[in-house]
Design a protein around this motif. Structure first.
Motif, PDB file in Angstrom:
ATOM      1  N   ASP A 241       0.783  -1.145   0.062  1.00 33.70           N
ATOM      2  CA  ASP A 241      -0.045   0.043  -0.078  1.00 33.70           C
ATOM      3  C   ASP A 241       0.760   1.301   0.101  1.00 33.70           C
ATOM      4  O   ASP A 241       0.329   2.297  -0.737  1.00 33.70           O
TER       5      ASP A 241
ATOM      6  N   LYS B  45       0.952   3.960  -3.091  1.00 38.20           N
ATOM      7  CA  LYS B  45       0.698   5.462  -2.959  1.00 38.20           C
ATOM      8  C   LYS B  45       1.624   6.430  -3.416  1.00 38.20           C
ATOM      9  O   LYS B  45       1.573   7.370  -4.197  1.00 38.20           O
ATOM     10  N   ARG B  46       3.003   5.663  -3.337  1.00 35.94           N
ATOM     11  CA  ARG B  46       4.053   6.686  -3.847  1.00 35.94           C
ATOM     12  C   ARG B  46       3.952   6.584  -5.337  1.00 35.94           C
ATOM     13  O   ARG B  46       4.179   7.521  -5.872  1.00 35.94           O
TER      14      ARG B  46
ATOM     15  N   GLU C  96       1.096   6.460  -7.155  1.00 30.86           N
ATOM     16  CA  GLU C  96       0.092   7.181  -7.315  1.00 30.86           C
ATOM     17  C   GLU C  96       0.530   8.969  -7.398  1.00 30.86           C
ATOM     18  O   GLU C  96       0.003   9.680  -8.255  1.00 30.86           O
TER      19      GLU C  96
END
Length: 239
Positions: free
Chosen positions: A208, A212-213, A215
């Protein structure tokens, strides 16, 4: 399994990758186990349909290994379309690249190139012709990076690498990425949680964090994505 515990040493990158992902490594067995898992197999089928591969597309495959995942793409899209696209497959382990080249380039006669080289340099040696191949800017339709971008050899300079990778992609280019949230245990079962070779521990939160990184980084270039899968998170980025 042993391949998961081997940490990548940038000072000896080629030898470590050969040990960890080469033809005799237990990664070869683990790869088949993971892609045979019902949930992973079903999620992959959906994600492959998102790719929308078209005749004439040029695909950059990061961490192509022995072409096992290219076989899965061929099973989904068919041999006829695979004959109408180009693939540039990068890896550091030579013996598996030779295996992929023998099958796809020499036997099937696809327009595929298999390059031994550090993807951070976007240049390396063509296994078949022994010529230097360099990936040009604005030349790639689809980047395929299945369980490879989270490698510690890339994470250290991740932002720089991603900036350079995006430069290689055409304006309407796409990225098909898989981030594993599982590992193969000693009984050859697929269980949740990514094994962190650096800490030698299973970390359920790593996937996760990495997504996120991705995104945040790719959104700066106008990309948005959709996602499917619990054991493998398959992500498809478009803009």
């Amino acid at each position: 399994m042993k391949w998961q515990t081997l940490n990548v040493n940038n000072a000896d990158l080629y030898d470590v990758y050969q040990q960890k992902y080469g033809k005799t490594s237990d990664y070869q067995k683990a790869q088949k186990i993971m892609y045979s898992h019902p949930e992973i197999k079903a999620s992959l089928g959906v994600a492959l349909s998102w790719m929308n591969i078209k005749s004439g597309d040029i695909i950059l495959d990061i961490g192509v290994n022995n072409g096992y995942e290219l076989n899965l793409i061929e099973e989904h899209y068919g041999t006829q379309l695979m004959n109408q696209i180009s693939v540039i497959g990068f890896d550091l382990a030579e013996d598996v690249l030779v295996e992929a080249c023998d099958l796809f380039t020499c036997v099937k006669r696809f327009n595929f190139k298999f390059i031994k080289g550090d993807i951070r340099e976007f240049s390396g040696v063509d296994i078949l012709t022994k010529e230097i191949h360099t990936v040009d800017d604005n030349s790639i339709d689809i980047v395929v990076a299945l369980t490879s971008l989270q490698s510690s050899s890339l994470v250290d300079q991740f932002d720089v690498f991603m900036d350079e990778l995006v430069a290689k992609i055409k304006k309407d280019g796409r990225l098909f990425i898989a981030v594993p949230n599982c590992h193969v245990d000693d009984s050859n079962s697929v269980v949740k949680g990514m094994f962190d070779a650096t800490t030698q521990k299973i970390d359920a939160g790593l996937a996760d964090i990495f997504i996120k990184r991705l995104e945040i980084k790719l959104s700066k270039y106008g990309f948005h994505f959709k996602q499917i899968g619990e054991f493998y998170h398959f992500l498809y980025f478009t803009r």
